[in-house]
Design a protein around this motif. Structure first.
Motif, PDB file in Angstrom:
ATOM      1  N   GLN A 104      32.670  44.466  34.873  1.00 26.99           N
ATOM      2  CA  GLN A 104      33.703  44.168  35.854  1.00 26.99           C
ATOM      3  C   GLN A 104      33.159  43.247  36.943  1.00 26.99           C
ATOM      4  OE1 GLN A 104      36.402  47.908  36.608  1.00 26.99           O
ATOM      5  NE2 GLN A 104      34.295  48.633  36.411  1.00 26.99           N
ATOM      6  N   LEU A 105      34.074  42.492  37.533  1.00 31.79           N
ATOM      7  CA  LEU A 105      33.761  41.662  38.689  1.00 31.79           C
ATOM      8  C   LEU A 105      34.705  42.037  39.827  1.00 31.79           C
ATOM      9  CD1 LEU A 105      33.312  38.095  37.173  1.00 31.79           C
ATOM     10  CD2 LEU A 105      31.607  39.292  38.559  1.00 31.79           C
ATOM     11  N   ALA A 106      34.135  42.280  40.987  1.00 30.26           N
ATOM     12  CA  ALA A 106      34.948  42.363  42.201  1.00 30.26           C
ATOM     13  C   ALA A 106      34.956  40.979  42.840  1.00 30.26           C
ATOM     14  CB  ALA A 106      34.370  43.392  43.161  1.00 30.26           C
ATOM     15  N   TYR A 107      36.041  40.630  43.495  1.00 28.59           N
ATOM     16  CA  TYR A 107      36.122  39.337  44.159  1.00 28.59           C
ATOM     17  C   TYR A 107      37.221  39.381  45.205  1.00 28.59           C
ATOM     18  CZ  TYR A 107      39.977  38.728  40.846  1.00 28.59           C
ATOM     19  OH  TYR A 107      41.125  38.908  40.109  1.00 28.59           O
ATOM     20  N   VAL A 108      37.289  38.328  45.991  1.00 26.10           N
ATOM     21  CA  VAL A 108      38.322  38.184  47.014  1.00 26.10           C
ATOM     22  C   VAL A 108      39.248  37.049  46.611  1.00 26.10           C
ATOM     23  CG1 VAL A 108      38.784  37.669  49.442  1.00 26.10           C
ATOM     24  CG2 VAL A 108      36.785  39.040  48.810  1.00 26.10           C
ATOM     25  N   SER A 109      40.538  37.333  46.601  1.00 28.30           N
ATOM     26  CA  SER A 109      41.537  36.316  46.288  1.00 28.30           C
ATOM     27  C   SER A 109      42.459  36.119  47.484  1.00 28.30           C
ATOM     28  CB  SER A 109      42.366  36.738  45.068  1.00 28.30           C
ATOM     29  OG  SER A 109      43.452  35.853  44.879  1.00 28.30           O
ATOM     30  N   PHE A 110      42.858  34.867  47.701  1.00 31.74           N
ATOM     31  CA  PHE A 110      43.779  34.526  48.792  1.00 31.74           C
ATOM     32  C   PHE A 110      45.188  34.289  48.272  1.00 31.74           C
ATOM     33  CE2 PHE A 110      39.883  34.110  50.950  1.00 31.74           C
ATOM     34  CZ  PHE A 110      40.097  33.953  52.314  1.00 31.74           C
ATOM     35  N   GLU A 111      45.508  34.758  47.060  1.00 30.85           N
ATOM     36  CA  GLU A 111      46.813  34.462  46.476  1.00 30.85           C
ATOM     37  C   GLU A 111      47.961  35.061  47.287  1.00 30.85           C
ATOM     38  OE1 GLU A 111      47.160  37.342  42.729  1.00 30.85           O
ATOM     39  OE2 GLU A 111      45.159  36.554  43.072  1.00 30.85           O
ATOM     40  N   ASN A 170      28.509  27.605  28.193  1.00 28.81           N
ATOM     41  CA  ASN A 170      29.443  28.530  27.550  1.00 28.81           C
ATOM     42  C   ASN A 170      30.351  29.238  28.557  1.00 28.81           C
ATOM     43  OD1 ASN A 170      30.508  29.753  25.228  1.00 28.81           O
ATOM     44  ND2 ASN A 170      29.187  31.535  25.450  1.00 28.81           N
ATOM     45  N   ALA A 171      30.827  28.494  29.544  1.00 28.74           N
ATOM     46  CA  ALA A 171      31.645  29.091  30.601  1.00 28.74           C
ATOM     47  C   ALA A 171      33.015  29.503  30.085  1.00 28.74           C
ATOM     48  CB  ALA A 171      31.790  28.115  31.763  1.00 28.74           C
ATOM     49  N   GLN A 172      33.452  30.698  30.487  1.00 34.52           N
ATOM     50  CA  GLN A 172      34.766  31.226  30.129  1.00 34.52           C
ATOM     51  C   GLN A 172      35.508  31.548  31.421  1.00 34.52           C
ATOM     52  OE1 GLN A 172      35.548  31.503  26.762  1.00 34.52           O
ATOM     53  NE2 GLN A 172      33.525  30.597  26.401  1.00 34.52           N
ATOM     54  N   SER A 173      36.767  31.123  31.493  1.00 31.79           N
ATOM     55  CA  SER A 173      37.548  31.366  32.702  1.00 31.79           C
ATOM     56  C   SER A 173      38.003  32.819  32.760  1.00 31.79           C
ATOM     57  CB  SER A 173      38.764  30.442  32.736  1.00 31.79           C
ATOM     58  OG  SER A 173      39.560  30.722  33.873  1.00 31.79           O
ATOM     59  N   ALA A 174      37.684  33.484  33.862  1.00 32.71           N
ATOM     60  CA  ALA A 174      38.143  34.858  34.068  1.00 32.71           C
ATOM     61  C   ALA A 174      39.428  34.900  34.883  1.00 32.71           C
ATOM     62  CB  ALA A 174      37.058  35.676  34.771  1.00 32.71           C
ATOM     63  N   LEU A 175      39.628  33.907  35.732  1.00 34.53           N
ATOM     64  CA  LEU A 175      40.801  33.900  36.604  1.00 34.53           C
ATOM     65  C   LEU A 175      41.023  32.494  37.122  1.00 34.53           C
ATOM     66  CD1 LEU A 175      42.952  35.584  38.241  1.00 34.53           C
ATOM     67  CD2 LEU A 175      41.265  35.629  40.082  1.00 34.53           C
ATOM     68  N   SER A 176      42.285  32.093  37.222  1.00 27.25           N
ATOM     69  CA  SER A 176      42.642  30.805  37.811  1.00 27.25           C
ATOM     70  C   SER A 176      43.765  31.026  38.806  1.00 27.25           C
ATOM     71  CB  SER A 176      43.073  29.826  36.721  1.00 27.25           C
ATOM     72  OG  SER A 176      43.345  28.562  37.267  1.00 27.25           O
ATOM     73  N   SER A 177      43.715  30.325  39.933  1.00 26.53           N
ATOM     74  CA  SER A 177      44.676  30.575  41.002  1.00 26.53           C
ATOM     75  C   SER A 177      44.839  29.325  41.849  1.00 26.53           C
ATOM     76  CB  SER A 177      44.193  31.733  41.888  1.00 26.53           C
ATOM     77  OG  SER A 177      45.013  31.877  43.039  1.00 26.53           O
ATOM     78  N   PRO A 178      46.041  29.105  42.393  1.00 23.69           N
ATOM     79  CA  PRO A 178      46.225  27.990  43.327  1.00 23.69           C
ATOM     80  C   PRO A 178      45.633  28.274  44.700  1.00 23.69           C
ATOM     81  CG  PRO A 178      48.266  29.208  43.101  1.00 23.69           C
ATOM     82  CD  PRO A 178      47.311  29.793  42.103  1.00 23.69           C
ATOM     83  N   GLU A 179      45.227  29.510  44.928  1.00 25.06           N
ATOM     84  CA  GLU A 179      44.637  29.897  46.214  1.00 25.06           C
ATOM     85  C   GLU A 179      43.157  30.219  46.020  1.00 25.06           C
ATOM     86  OE1 GLU A 179      46.259  29.589  48.947  1.00 25.06           O
ATOM     87  OE2 GLU A 179      48.197  29.176  47.995  1.00 25.06           O
ATOM     88  N   PRO A 180      42.359  30.136  47.099  1.00 20.48           N
ATOM     89  CA  PRO A 180      40.913  30.322  46.972  1.00 20.48           C
ATOM     90  C   PRO A 180      40.501  31.680  46.402  1.00 20.48           C
ATOM     91  CG  PRO A 180      41.439  29.284  49.055  1.00 20.48           C
ATOM     92  CD  PRO A 180      42.751  29.685  48.451  1.00 20.48           C
ATOM     93  N   ILE A 181      39.404  31.658  45.679  1.00 19.90           N
ATOM     94  CA  ILE A 181      38.725  32.853  45.158  1.00 19.90           C
ATOM     95  C   ILE A 181      37.292  32.787  45.674  1.00 19.90           C
ATOM     96  CG2 ILE A 181      38.007  34.122  43.094  1.00 19.90           C
ATOM     97  CD1 ILE A 181      40.170  32.417  41.572  1.00 19.90           C
ATOM     98  N   ILE A 182      36.800  33.863  46.276  1.00 22.60           N
ATOM     99  CA  ILE A 182      35.433  33.863  46.815  1.00 22.60           C
ATOM    100  C   ILE A 182      34.747  35.196  46.515  1.00 22.60           C
ATOM    101  CG2 ILE A 182      36.020  32.254  48.686  1.00 22.60           C
ATOM    102  CD1 ILE A 182      35.943  34.645  50.613  1.00 22.60           C
ATOM    103  N   SER A 183      33.456  35.216  46.743  1.00 22.21           N
ATOM    104  CA  SER A 183      32.624  36.426  46.766  1.00 22.21           C
ATOM    105  C   SER A 183      32.624  37.242  45.477  1.00 22.21           C
ATOM    106  CB  SER A 183      33.041  37.332  47.932  1.00 22.21           C
ATOM    107  OG  SER A 183      32.999  36.643  49.153  1.00 22.21           O
ATOM    108  N   PRO A 184      32.430  36.630  44.302  1.00 23.33           N
ATOM    109  CA  PRO A 184      32.339  37.447  43.082  1.00 23.33           C
ATOM    110  C   PRO A 184      31.121  38.358  43.123  1.00 23.33           C
ATOM    111  CG  PRO A 184      31.664  35.188  42.637  1.00 23.33           C
ATOM    112  CD  PRO A 184      32.222  35.192  44.026  1.00 23.33           C
ATOM    113  N   ALA A 185      31.286  39.588  42.634  1.00 23.91           N
ATOM    114  CA  ALA A 185      30.195  40.573  42.620  1.00 23.91           C
ATOM    115  C   ALA A 185      30.299  41.392  41.343  1.00 23.91           C
ATOM    116  CB  ALA A 185      30.274  41.491  43.843  1.00 23.91           C
ATOM    117  N   TRP A 186      29.195  41.469  40.594  1.00 27.70           N
ATOM    118  CA  TRP A 186      29.168  42.188  39.320  1.00 27.70           C
ATOM    119  C   TRP A 186      29.051  43.689  39.519  1.00 27.70           C
ATOM    120  CZ3 TRP A 186      29.646  40.028  34.487  1.00 27.70           C
ATOM    121  CH2 TRP A 186      29.521  38.640  34.392  1.00 27.70           C
ATOM    122  N   SER A 187      29.766  44.445  38.679  1.00 26.51           N
ATOM    123  CA  SER A 187      29.546  45.893  38.634  1.00 26.51           C
ATOM    124  C   SER A 187      28.202  46.169  37.978  1.00 26.51           C
ATOM    125  CB  SER A 187      30.657  46.574  37.837  1.00 26.51           C
ATOM    126  OG  SER A 187      30.573  46.217  36.467  1.00 26.51           O
TER     127      SER A 187
END
Length: 431
Positions: free
Chosen positions: A213-220, A191-208
């Motif tokens: 909420q999710l904190a994460y690192v984006s290279f956009e 049951n996966a739902q997309s929270a974010l899509s990007s042409p640049e890397p996304i790393i380190s998701p962390a739940w509040s």
């Protein structure tokens, strides 16, 4: 300082040096299959026959419930073939004792005139001959999997006395072609739902701590920047975009503060910052690399540092001070995760060139390697502290696995093709 040719860096090490983003991730799959391996010492035999009417249901509730229970390592399924029971039945428990079942879950599912599904179940203690009650749910088709997970939670809690985690969620990152995606899924990977899509890397998701909420690192921005993303609305806010690298966000237990790794003042160092953004506060002074912070439930911060000459795990108070070294075995220990009760530390250790998931009892400092794979990374505890989700590679494929803390029961969450990375297990959800 830590250095090595890029080809010699493990995925986890690339991440903690903020370079993993360029290789992180794997294709997303619509469906996962769960393969459970291993035998625990005290698995309870449980029978979960199909619900009456389940053949017409778009979700096979009984199969989802049994897979959840078996994945926990606490239960083993019993043959329930031929049973035609529902929540109103008075089952002949002697027959189930003959099948060696200790518990029996029965129920029904019916589609209502408005299109919703009415799902009911009842749990029986076969050994004691007791009716352990049950629950009912009326939901849309989209929520049938959640109903199955909540039934599994109910059974787990009634039979173990501990809260179940099957209706919680995980986050992970994938890459399809040149596109990276951050996903939120059920705890079994479905049951996966997309929270974010990007042409640049996304790393380190962390739940509040609230799970909203999710904190994460984006290279956009072509550099690592920390965001906080609201799951329900999709809105996000920029938290850290200072000069240099901004990475490795971790939530404080109160949800008002994040620990982050910044290189704004030279070198990768630990800071705290409000979860709404603002000016960061530096925790310590270090000549080495300090990164991968994670809070324990009592507010201590565990982190990775090479201040002693090699990457090791330390801990320090939420306001800084003199850090205490935690890992001493081996010369490469990274990616700390702390169990919700503060008793266990999971981390990745390099042993003879292999990267293996280890678990340490923080009271006795007894440490065990609990996998036989060689490219483990990104451990994250379930909110009841009984399972760990992590990423690994087998037969050339990257995948997510769950394991019990003793390593005896493992479940593979794998799609038909492709790889997935960087799992983070979310907190308990409000009912």
């Amino acid at each position: 300082m830590i250095s090595a040719p890029p080809s010699q860096l493990s995925p986890s090490r690339r991440q903690w040096l903020a370079a993993a983003a360029l290789a992180a991730a794997a294709p997303a799959m619509a469906q996962f299959r769960v393969e459970i391996t291993g035998v625990g010492l005290t698995q309870m035999p449980v029978a979960v026959p199909p619900l009456r009417g389940e053949e017409a249901s778009p979700q096979k509730i009984s199969q989802i419930v049994l897979a959840d229970l078996e994945r926990s390592g606490r239960f083993i399924g019993v043959d329930a073939s031929g049973a035609q029971l529902d929540e109103t039945s008075r089952p002949d428990l002697s027959q189930w004792r003959e099948r060696k079942a200790d518990a029996l879950s029965v129920g029904s599912i019916t589609q209502l005139a408005d299109g919703r599904w009415d799902t009911r179940f009842r749990l029986w203690d076969v050994v004691r001959g007791q009716d352990l009650s049950g629950q009912s749910y009326t939901v849309t088709r989209a929520d049938l999997r959640l109903v199955a997970h909540r039934i599994a939670d109910y059974i787990y809690e009634k039979l173990t006395g501990e809260r179940g985690i099957f209706s919680t969620r995980i986050a992970y990152v994938t890459k399809v072609g040149n596109r990276y995606s951050l996903w939120v899924a059920d705890a079994d990977g479905e049951n996966a739902q997309s929270a974010l899509s990007s042409p640049e890397p996304i790393i380190s998701p962390a739940w509040s701590p609230s799970g909203t909420q999710l904190a994460y690192v984006s290279f956009e921005s072509r550099k690592p920047v920390v965001y906080v993303h609201d799951i329900a609305t999709g809105r996000r806010r920029l938290i850290a975009n200072f000069r240099g690298s901004n990475s490795a966000p971790a939530w404080a237990p109160d949800g008002r503060t994040l620990a982050v790794t910044l290189s704004r003042d030279g070198g990768s160092q630990l800071y705290t910052i409000s979860s709404s953004g603002g000016e960061p506060t530096r925790l310590m002074q270090s000549a080495g690399i300090d990164t991968e912070p994670i809070y324990s439930s009592d507010g201590m911060i565990y982190f990775v540092s090479d201040r002693g000459g090699s990457p090791q795990i330390y801990r320090v108070g939420a306001n800084g001070g003199n850090p205490e070294r935690i890992t001493f075995q081996g010369n490469y220990n990274i990616s700390p995760a702390i169990s919700p009760d503060g008793q266990w530390l999971a981390y990745i250790a390099r042993v003879n060139g292999a990267f293996k998931l280890h678990v340490m009892d923080l009271k006795s400092h007894t440490t065990n390697a609990i996998t036989d794979t060689t490219e483990d990374e990104s451990p994250s505890f379930a909110p009841n502290g009984k399972l760990i989700v992590y990423a690994t590679r087998q037969q050339g494929k990257e995948m997510l696995m769950t394991t019990t803390l003793d390593g005896k029961i493992k479940a593979r969450l794998a799609g038909q093709s492709g790889d997935i990375r960087e799992p983070a297990w979310g907190p308990f959800q409000k009912q």
